[in-house]
Design an enzyme around this catalytic site. Sequence first.
Site, PDB file in Angstrom:
ATOM      1  N   ARG A 107      37.976  36.801  29.642  1.00 33.32           N
ATOM      2  CA  ARG A 107      38.900  35.756  30.085  1.00 33.32           C
ATOM      3  C   ARG A 107      38.206  34.402  30.200  1.00 33.32           C
ATOM      4  O   ARG A 107      38.856  33.413  30.525  1.00 33.32           O
ATOM      5  CB  ARG A 107      39.449  36.121  31.457  1.00 33.32           C
ATOM      6  CG  ARG A 107      40.955  36.481  31.439  1.00 33.32           C
ATOM      7  CD  ARG A 107      41.259  37.083  32.749  1.00 33.32           C
ATOM      8  NE  ARG A 107      42.579  37.081  33.215  1.00 33.32           N
ATOM      9  CZ  ARG A 107      43.335  38.184  33.350  1.00 33.32           C
ATOM     10  NH1 ARG A 107      42.917  39.329  32.900  1.00 33.32           N
ATOM     11  NH2 ARG A 107      44.496  38.123  33.930  1.00 33.32           N
ATOM     12  N   ARG A 136      58.752  42.806  36.580  1.00 34.37           N
ATOM     13  CA  ARG A 136      57.852  43.927  36.309  1.00 34.37           C
ATOM     14  C   ARG A 136      57.695  44.815  37.540  1.00 34.37           C
ATOM     15  O   ARG A 136      57.570  44.332  38.653  1.00 34.37           O
ATOM     16  CB  ARG A 136      56.476  43.381  35.904  1.00 34.37           C
ATOM     17  CG  ARG A 136      55.447  44.469  35.676  1.00 34.37           C
ATOM     18  CD  ARG A 136      54.283  43.984  34.871  1.00 34.37           C
ATOM     19  NE  ARG A 136      53.370  43.131  35.630  1.00 34.37           N
ATOM     20  CZ  ARG A 136      52.228  42.658  35.134  1.00 34.37           C
ATOM     21  NH1 ARG A 136      51.889  42.917  33.887  1.00 34.37           N
ATOM     22  NH2 ARG A 136      51.461  41.886  35.866  1.00 34.37           N
ATOM     23  N   LYS A 194      50.039  42.892  27.189  1.00 36.72           N
ATOM     24  CA  LYS A 194      48.729  43.483  26.847  1.00 36.72           C
ATOM     25  C   LYS A 194      48.602  44.914  27.384  1.00 36.72           C
ATOM     26  O   LYS A 194      48.105  45.797  26.694  1.00 36.72           O
ATOM     27  CB  LYS A 194      47.577  42.616  27.406  1.00 36.72           C
ATOM     28  CG  LYS A 194      47.593  41.179  26.918  1.00 36.72           C
ATOM     29  CD  LYS A 194      46.376  40.394  27.383  1.00 36.72           C
ATOM     30  CE  LYS A 194      46.248  40.216  28.878  1.00 36.72           C
ATOM     31  NZ  LYS A 194      47.317  39.402  29.509  1.00 36.72           N
ATOM     32  N   ARG A 203      53.705  44.159  41.900  1.00 36.08           N
ATOM     33  CA  ARG A 203      52.368  43.642  42.183  1.00 36.08           C
ATOM     34  C   ARG A 203      52.453  42.414  43.066  1.00 36.08           C
ATOM     35  O   ARG A 203      53.328  41.579  42.894  1.00 36.08           O
ATOM     36  CB  ARG A 203      51.661  43.289  40.870  1.00 36.08           C
ATOM     37  CG  ARG A 203      50.752  44.398  40.392  1.00 36.08           C
ATOM     38  CD  ARG A 203      50.221  44.141  39.030  1.00 36.08           C
ATOM     39  NE  ARG A 203      49.546  42.852  38.905  1.00 36.08           N
ATOM     40  CZ  ARG A 203      48.914  42.466  37.805  1.00 36.08           C
ATOM     41  NH1 ARG A 203      48.867  43.250  36.758  1.00 36.08           N
ATOM     42  NH2 ARG A 203      48.322  41.287  37.751  1.00 36.08           N
ATOM     43  N   ARG A 211      48.634  31.564  37.672  1.00 38.19           N
ATOM     44  CA  ARG A 211      47.897  32.393  36.703  1.00 38.19           C
ATOM     45  C   ARG A 211      48.047  31.831  35.296  1.00 38.19           C
ATOM     46  O   ARG A 211      47.107  31.856  34.499  1.00 38.19           O
ATOM     47  CB  ARG A 211      48.403  33.846  36.760  1.00 38.19           C
ATOM     48  CG  ARG A 211      47.931  34.584  38.022  1.00 38.19           C
ATOM     49  CD  ARG A 211      48.813  35.759  38.385  1.00 38.19           C
ATOM     50  NE  ARG A 211      48.806  36.832  37.427  1.00 38.19           N
ATOM     51  CZ  ARG A 211      49.787  37.742  37.307  1.00 38.19           C
ATOM     52  NH1 ARG A 211      50.851  37.684  38.099  1.00 38.19           N
ATOM     53  NH2 ARG A 211      49.694  38.685  36.425  1.00 38.19           N
TER      54      ARG A 211
END
Length: 214
Positions: free
Chosen positions: A90, A127, A15, A160, A171
């Site tokens: 969300r 990531r 996203k 992160r 998550r």
Amino acid sequence: MRNIIILLGPPGAGKGTVGSELSDILNIPLISSGDLLRENVKKCTVSGEKAQKYMDAGELVPDDIVIEMIEGRVSGEKCKEGFILDGFPRTLVQAEMLDKIISDKDALNVFYLKAGDDFLVNRLSNRRVCGNCGKIYHLVNIPPKKPGVCDVCGGHLVQRQDDNEEIIRKRLSVYRDLTAPLLDYYKKKGVFYPIPGDTDIKRMLGEIKKTVQW
Ligand code: AMP
């Protein structure tokens, strides 16, 4: 008429990357609720302090905190031609709030970036994000030219805190319980377009271009 785009999908579906490209192409701002929250945490604002424990645990931050942040942004001058939302809404409560600020004159399109859990865990574990400008890298698929350094601004790349396997799985389960019901919500409105999230950015943008012209 505003051009409003919602990017829906599990964490790691792309996203942020798609949103950032679309923002450049369409010249409308990208608003990422996760980035707004992280900024607040960094600045130690009251909302940031309340949000941090949920974010660290991979849980959703309470609706009222996020809604207030998003309302403040989308009502600004910069959003008068439209905006792209990454990570918001969300929950159903957030989607209902958003409905109140979208009018019949706006063009609303919701893109659902679809990908399987193992693919997402792999993508998120690899990531890295620029601590300065926020550009997103993948250690294998989109590596920086120089390890640890952002190609765009020379900033330092970081991982992160919530991009570790245990929190990623949490998550994903929160996504399934609280966010996935939004797929039906937007399907019923007739503005819902699924696209593959487990592919490269060029192909994803190609799919979006079938619906949003540029
Ligand atoms: P993201 O950068 O979108 O992966 O979001 C990181 C974290 O911020 C999430 O795991 C949540 O804790 C929190 N967060 C981001 N957006 C929302 C939202 N719309 N509602 C509640 N919590 C959110």
